[in-house]
Motif scaffolding. Structure first.
Motif, PDB file in Angstrom:
ATOM      1  N   UNK A 111      15.699  54.650  -1.767  1.00  0.00           N
ATOM      2  CA  UNK A 111      16.099  54.463  -3.156  1.00  0.00           C
ATOM      3  C   UNK A 111      16.520  53.017  -3.371  1.00  0.00           C
ATOM      4  N   UNK A 112      16.355  52.582  -4.608  1.00  0.00           N
ATOM      5  CA  UNK A 112      16.719  51.209  -4.966  1.00  0.00           C
ATOM      6  C   UNK A 112      18.230  51.085  -5.014  1.00  0.00           C
ATOM      7  N   UNK A 113      18.761  50.116  -4.310  1.00  0.00           N
ATOM      8  CA  UNK A 113      20.201  49.912  -4.220  1.00  0.00           C
ATOM      9  C   UNK A 113      20.909  51.209  -3.843  1.00  0.00           C
ATOM     10  N   UNK A 114      20.352  51.911  -2.845  1.00  0.00           N
ATOM     11  CA  UNK A 114      20.901  53.183  -2.426  1.00  0.00           C
ATOM     12  C   UNK A 114      22.195  53.038  -1.640  1.00  0.00           C
ATOM     13  N   UNK A 115      22.548  51.808  -1.314  1.00  0.00           N
ATOM     14  CA  UNK A 115      23.798  51.594  -0.605  1.00  0.00           C
ATOM     15  C   UNK A 115      24.507  50.391  -1.208  1.00  0.00           C
ATOM     16  N   UNK A 116      25.786  50.594  -1.540  1.00  0.00           N
ATOM     17  CA  UNK A 116      26.518  49.532  -2.237  1.00  0.00           C
ATOM     18  C   UNK A 116      26.587  48.245  -1.426  1.00  0.00           C
ATOM     19  N   UNK A 117      26.529  48.362  -0.100  1.00  0.00           N
ATOM     20  CA  UNK A 117      26.656  47.169   0.727  1.00  0.00           C
ATOM     21  C   UNK A 117      25.404  46.294   0.682  1.00  0.00           C
ATOM     22  N   UNK A 118      24.288  46.869   0.206  1.00  0.00           N
ATOM     23  CA  UNK A 118      23.052  46.093   0.221  1.00  0.00           C
ATOM     24  C   UNK A 118      22.437  46.040  -1.172  1.00  0.00           C
ATOM     25  N   UNK A 119      23.028  45.226  -2.064  1.00  0.00           N
ATOM     26  CA  UNK A 119      22.464  45.144  -3.401  1.00  0.00           C
ATOM     27  C   UNK A 119      21.098  44.478  -3.374  1.00  0.00           C
ATOM     28  N   UNK A 120      20.297  44.782  -4.390  1.00  0.00           N
ATOM     29  CA  UNK A 120      18.985  44.162  -4.527  1.00  0.00           C
ATOM     30  C   UNK A 120      18.031  44.490  -3.377  1.00  0.00           C
ATOM     31  N   UNK A 121      18.221  45.649  -2.771  1.00  0.00           N
ATOM     32  CA  UNK A 121      17.327  46.060  -1.694  1.00  0.00           C
ATOM     33  C   UNK A 121      17.025  47.548  -1.841  1.00  0.00           C
ATOM     34  N   UNK A 122      15.877  47.962  -1.280  1.00  0.00           N
ATOM     35  CA  UNK A 122      15.609  49.389  -1.141  1.00  0.00           C
ATOM     36  C   UNK A 122      16.310  49.859   0.125  1.00  0.00           C
ATOM     37  N   UNK A 123      16.886  51.064   0.031  1.00  0.00           N
ATOM     38  CA  UNK A 123      17.677  51.548   1.153  1.00  0.00           C
ATOM     39  C   UNK A 123      17.229  52.950   1.552  1.00  0.00           C
ATOM     40  N   UNK A 124      17.055  53.175   2.856  1.00  0.00           N
ATOM     41  CA  UNK A 124      16.692  54.500   3.345  1.00  0.00           C
ATOM     42  C   UNK A 124      17.937  55.172   3.909  1.00  0.00           C
ATOM     43  N   UNK A 130      16.121  49.170   5.569  1.00  0.00           N
ATOM     44  CA  UNK A 130      16.242  48.374   4.345  1.00  0.00           C
ATOM     45  C   UNK A 130      14.956  47.601   4.074  1.00  0.00           C
ATOM     46  N   UNK A 131      14.703  47.387   2.789  1.00  0.00           N
ATOM     47  CA  UNK A 131      13.537  46.607   2.358  1.00  0.00           C
ATOM     48  C   UNK A 131      13.987  45.653   1.269  1.00  0.00           C
ATOM     49  N   UNK A 132      13.442  44.432   1.289  1.00  0.00           N
ATOM     50  CA  UNK A 132      13.711  43.507   0.182  1.00  0.00           C
ATOM     51  C   UNK A 132      13.022  44.022  -1.062  1.00  0.00           C
ATOM     52  N   UNK A 133      13.311  43.374  -2.194  1.00  0.00           N
ATOM     53  CA  UNK A 133      12.713  43.830  -3.443  1.00  0.00           C
ATOM     54  C   UNK A 133      11.186  43.720  -3.393  1.00  0.00           C
ATOM     55  N   UNK A 134      10.689  42.789  -2.581  1.00  0.00           N
ATOM     56  CA  UNK A 134       9.238  42.623  -2.447  1.00  0.00           C
ATOM     57  C   UNK A 134       8.604  43.764  -1.671  1.00  0.00           C
ATOM     58  N   UNK A 135       9.445  44.669  -1.138  1.00  0.00           N
ATOM     59  CA  UNK A 135       8.922  45.772  -0.342  1.00  0.00           C
ATOM     60  C   UNK A 135       8.846  45.445   1.138  1.00  0.00           C
ATOM     61  N   UNK A 136       9.098  44.163   1.489  1.00  0.00           N
ATOM     62  CA  UNK A 136       9.076  43.768   2.902  1.00  0.00           C
ATOM     63  C   UNK A 136      10.276  44.394   3.610  1.00  0.00           C
ATOM     64  N   UNK A 137      10.034  44.890   4.830  1.00  0.00           N
ATOM     65  CA  UNK A 137      11.134  45.461   5.584  1.00  0.00           C
ATOM     66  C   UNK A 137      12.084  44.374   6.064  1.00  0.00           C
ATOM     67  N   UNK A 138      13.367  44.679   6.044  1.00  0.00           N
ATOM     68  CA  UNK A 138      14.371  43.736   6.531  1.00  0.00           C
ATOM     69  C   UNK A 138      14.358  43.777   8.052  1.00  0.00           C
TER      70      UNK A 138
END
Lengths: 170, 153
Positions: A111-124, A130-138
């Motif tokens: 989910x997008x911003x699924x974790x408060x600690x990681x804003x502006x990222x997709x979070x599993x 975690x994924x950056x907004x570009x969809x690239x995996x962190x």
């Protein structure tokens, strides 16, 4: 040869043959035309085709939003409605991005911003992928590949999505 | 992960990541005409719920086949049967076991279970295809997912 035995004259024989061959050729030419006319009926649904996901292009913002839609899918045993989801947004170049929400690690839904600690990222939520907004995996988080991207097309201001395709570069 | 060969092969390669099991508890009783429609309906709903939860949390949850039992039997027998399932499950490195049910009978014996009971009151009839029902189920799935995730932290 007597007149009585000759039931098919040469002229009749030629007529029959020409009609037969001609009819055959005409059918051969007409078939593709008829097929084309009834094309949508013959087309296989679901697979490969793009589906209207009921989202107007003007409603797409830079903030990723989750959309759900259904497609008909037929496999060996079941004909069923399968639901699909995507995260859709406009990137900084004003291009529409549609990512599959399926985590590339073990398949949970990100989910997008699924974790408060990681804003502006997709979070599993399963293993903190975690994924950056570009969809690239962190790097350093469990997923080893970027999120899949949906085939997309805009028709009459509506967004159409197809199958999710893995990206080539990791 | 579902109870399917392809999923299980994936599970075997990633055992350490998949540490939760979800077991639906579904009553089964054919004898009583009065309860047939409602119990079959609830059985359908609970399996949809379980499948949807599994879909959201595939990478960490193994969904087992449901435990079926006669509604009329003594729950004590069923508790020991269920705990046997759990014992077997725990031979693998699973840490969390969740039971999902609409049957309030389990709530009373909750303390004897080797796992976490997720009991929720369910409607007894309705149209599964309707938009309202889908919205309700989606909401429940979100909340159940949140609850399960809270056990992981």
């Amino acid at each position: 040869m007597s007149e009585k035995k000759q039931q098919v004259s040469r002229r009749q024989f030629l007529n029959y043959t020409l009609t037969g061959v001609g009819g055959f050729m005409a059918a051969g030419m007409l078939m593709p035309m008829v097929r084309m006319a009834v094309d949508p009926v013959l087309k296989e649904s679901g697979h490969g085709g793009l589906t209207n996901v009921s989202l107007a292009v003007e409603d797409i913002t830079t903030e990723p939003q989750r959309i759900d839609w259904k497609i008909d899918q037929v496999d060996g045993w079941y004909e069923s409605e399968v639901s699909r989801s995507a995260w859709v947004f406009k990137d900084e170049n004003d291009e529409i991005q549609a990512f599959s929400p399926i985590c590339k690690h073990l398949g949970c839904v990100v989910s997008w911003e699924g974790n408060e600690s990681y804003p502006n990222e997709f979070f599993c939520p399963c293993h903190n992928g975690r994924y950056y907004k570009s969809g690239e995996n962190v790097p350093g988080t469990p997923p080893l590949a970027p999120l899949d991207v949906y085939e997309q097309e805009v028709r009459d201001g509506m967004l159409f999505l197809g199958d999710a395709v893995p990206r080539e570069e990791a | 992960m579902k109870w399917k060969k392809n999923d299980i092969i994936q599970y075997m390669e990633a055992k350490d990541f998949i540490d939760s099991v979800l077991i639906p508890l579904v009553p089964f009783q054919v004898s009583d005409d009065n309860t047939l429609p409602s119990s079959t309906f609830q059985s359908e709903v609970i399996q949809i719920l379980a499948n949807e939860i599994e879909k959201e949390l595939t990478g960490r949850v193994l969904l087992t086949p449901p435990l079926h039992y006669l509604k009329s039997t003594n729950k004590d027998t069923e508790v020991s049967r269920l705990n046997q399932w759990v014992q077997d499950v725990k031979q693998q490195p699973f840490e969390h076991v969740f039971f999902l049910t609409f049957d309030s009978g389990w709530k009373k014996v909750e303390k004897e279970l080797d796992g976490t009971l997720l009991w929720l009151p369910g409607s007894k009839s309705g149209n599964l295809q309707s938009a309202e029902m889908r919205a309700v189920i989606k909401d429940q799935v979100d909340q159940l997912g949140e609850l399960i995730r809270s056990y992981w932290v």
